[in-house]
Design an enzyme around this catalytic site. Structure first.
Site, PDB file in Angstrom:
ATOM      1  N   MET A   1       0.865  -1.180   0.000  1.00  0.00           N
ATOM      2  CA  MET A   1       0.000   0.000   0.000  1.00  0.00           C
ATOM      3  C   MET A   1       0.902   1.229   0.000  1.00  0.00           C
ATOM      4  SD  MET A   1      -2.868  -1.335   2.687  1.00  0.00           S
ATOM      5  CE  MET A   1      -3.862   0.138   2.518  1.00  0.00           C
ATOM      6  N   CYS A  91      -2.005  -3.174  -8.607  1.00  0.00           N
ATOM      7  CA  CYS A  91      -2.122  -1.732  -8.370  1.00  0.00           C
ATOM      8  C   CYS A  91      -3.014  -1.084  -9.430  1.00  0.00           C
ATOM      9  CB  CYS A  91      -0.749  -1.082  -8.380  1.00  0.00           C
ATOM     10  SG  CYS A  91      -0.811   0.695  -8.058  1.00  0.00           S
TER      11      CYS A  91
END
Length: 319
Positions: A1, A91
């Site tokens: 993240m 992503c």
């Protein structure tokens, strides 16, 4: 993240416990081979046996689209003995996708296979290669093909974020697709996406059939979630209060680690960022966040943290 769950927050989560492993932010691979200092900057745990402060193994993630460059960088990374190497095909960030990285490659399962095969060949035989994927770019029509391409290329575990790229982080997560993928590959498949509570975890496992679940934003918002799941502990007000008492000194540790890592003028943003996530699950974090939200400097925030008993006296925590 990216920009959120870095080594600073991994240290805190590792201390709390309950997690089998963590995956780092991605190292962006283009045409050149990254020097060791780049990998160490993203994953300083590499200098400590690829383990976070509390002992949690940290896998290092690579992102890119060129099989040869990915292989060369994987070989370079392998010299630092990561716990495992992970490939990012999950992503959804537009900036990343515009440069042919992350989830946009899910329209090209043949390329996924080439990348996985090249990286696998570049790694020592005893070093684990894993991959994270979504269900596709716009639709889910090639999800099974992508999973098969990655495992045929040598990925020995898949994490499946159960949404497409265009769905981003909007609920719901399509956990049933994790099970469909598991049916067509011969490696462990880990479910991911929209798990915020122990009840979500139980539903995710029931719907997907997966044994293992990866926590993302849920772990950031509720750092005790994995531990609570392991202990089969109720999520009631008493448990929350006890957790906050344990979390307060960890917020202080987070603050101290942030100050070491980033410039002082960036530190307030990082502290607010995590408290903003924590307030989803802790009313004490809501109160604290609203108190520091308008503040601009670390010194101002420190005064609030001292007044709330989270930090010691300012002299002990100089900016």
């Amino acid at each position: 993240m990216e920009g959120l769950l870095d080594d600073v927050l991994r240290a805190v989560l590792s201390r709390i416990g309950g997690y089998d492993c963590a995956v780092s932010e991605f190292a962006r691979v283009s045409g050149s081979v990254l020097p060791h200092r780049c990998f160490r900057r993203i994953v300083p745990e590499l200098d400590h046996g690829s383990r976070a402060v509390g002992g949690m193994p940290v896998r290092v993630q690579l992102l890119g689209s060129d099989p040869a460059a990915m292989a060369d960088n994987a070989a370079q990374l392998a010299l630092l003995a990561p716990a495992a190497v992970d490939l990012n095909f999950g992503c959804p960030a537009p900036t990343v996708n515009r440069h042919r990285g992350g989830a946009v490659l899910l329209d090209e399962p043949e390329l996924l296979h080439e990348i996985a095969r090249a990286v696998r060949a570049a790694l020592p035989s005893d070093m684990m290669l894993t991959a994270k994927m979504r269900l596709g770019v716009v639709d889910k029509g090639r999800a099974l093909e992508c999973a098969q391409a990655l495992t045929a290329g040598g990925a020995s575990e898949l994490v499946v974020h159960a949404r497409t790229k265009v769905e981003g982080y909007r609920p719901p997560a399509h956990w049933e697709w994790v099970g469909r993928i598991a049916d067509v590959v011969s490696v462990p498949v880990v479910a991911n996406g929209e798990v915020w509570t122990a009840a979500d975890w139980a539903r995710c496992r029931a719907v997907s059939g997966a044994t293992d679940v990866m926590l993302g934003r849920g772990a950031v918002s509720d750092p005790f979630l994995a531990r609570r799941i392991r202990l089969d502990q109720d999520d009631d007000a008493g448990v929350r209060a006890a957790e906050w008492a344990l979390l307060a000194p960890l917020i202080a540790e987070f603050r101290d680690r942030v100050v070491v890592k980033v410039a002082a003028h960036h530190a307030p943003g990082r502290i607010k960022q995590w408290l903003n996530m924590l307030r989803r699950r802790y009313e004490q974090a809501e109160t604290l966040f609203m108190q520091i939200r308008p503040l601009k400097t670390l010194a101002e925030i420190d005064r609030v943290l001292v007044s709330r008993g989270i930090l010691g006296e300012p002299a002990q925590h100089a900016a």
